[in-house]
Design a protein around this motif. Structure first.
Motif, PDB file in Angstrom:
ATOM      1  N   ILE A   1      -0.317   8.266  -5.723  1.00 23.78           N
ATOM      2  CA  ILE A   1      -1.534   7.628  -5.234  1.00 23.78           C
ATOM      3  C   ILE A   1      -2.654   8.676  -5.207  1.00 23.78           C
ATOM      4  N   PRO A   2      -3.872   8.305  -5.597  1.00 27.37           N
ATOM      5  CA  PRO A   2      -4.992   9.248  -5.518  1.00 27.37           C
ATOM      6  C   PRO A   2      -5.144   9.794  -4.092  1.00 27.37           C
TER       7      PRO A   2
ATOM      8  N   ARG B   1      -4.299   8.180  -0.498  1.00 30.01           N
ATOM      9  CA  ARG B   1      -3.059   8.692   0.087  1.00 30.01           C
ATOM     10  C   ARG B   1      -3.276   9.040   1.555  1.00 30.01           C
ATOM     11  N   ARG B   2      -4.390   9.650   1.875  1.00 27.89           N
ATOM     12  CA  ARG B   2      -4.676  10.021   3.262  1.00 27.89           C
ATOM     13  C   ARG B   2      -4.789   8.783   4.137  1.00 27.89           C
ATOM     14  N   ARG B   3      -5.427   7.741   3.628  1.00 28.10           N
ATOM     15  CA  ARG B   3      -5.551   6.497   4.391  1.00 28.10           C
ATOM     16  C   ARG B   3      -4.182   5.857   4.606  1.00 28.10           C
ATOM     17  N   LEU B   4      -3.336   5.896   3.583  1.00 28.06           N
ATOM     18  CA  LEU B   4      -1.982   5.361   3.719  1.00 28.06           C
ATOM     19  C   LEU B   4      -1.182   6.148   4.753  1.00 28.06           C
TER      20      LEU B   4
END
Length: 128
Positions: free
Chosen positions: A109-110, A114-117
């Protein structure tokens, strides 16, 4: 009888091979052996010699020390580690195929998404 170190090294070979998307056949070809020998290494059935481990590390693009990471001096007690929140976590979490797939997918994931996930997963699990 399988030695715990051989089992650990074999698992690390399998995990790294799987993480880079390489089959046993492909690794065997790079190392110059039959895929059945890779199977035996990965299960700990056969010990990996120093020179073969060198070749495998080169083929998988990792330092030799990679195969010994997470290995405890107290081998019989290597099965569990304590998490920071005090809950028991499997000592070999990468032994779980679902966990490996999750890690591979996560890093595909970009970074911004990725940070939001990651933040969402922390909220859903109530772990801070």
């Amino acid at each position: 009888m399988k030695h715990p170190v051989d089992i650990h090294v074999g698992k690390r070979v399998r995990h790294r091979r799987w993480m880079v998307g390489m089959t046993q056949q492909q690794l065997a070809e790079k190392v110059g052996i039959k895929f059945q020998q890779i199977q035996k290494y990965e299960t700990g059935m056969n010990r990996v010699s120093a020179s073969r481990l060198w070749d495998i590390a080169h083929a998988l693009d990792v330092p030799i020390s990679f195969f010994f990471e997470g290995l405890s001096q107290d081998l019989p007690k290597v099965s569990k580690v304590e998490a920071t929140e005090g809950e028991a976590v499997p000592g070999d979490i990468l032994g779980d195929r679902e966990a490996l797939e999750l890690v591979r997918s996560y890093y595909a994931i970009p970074e911004s998404q990725r940070r939001r996930l990651f933040d969402l997963a922390r909220v859903l699990s109530d772990v801070n």
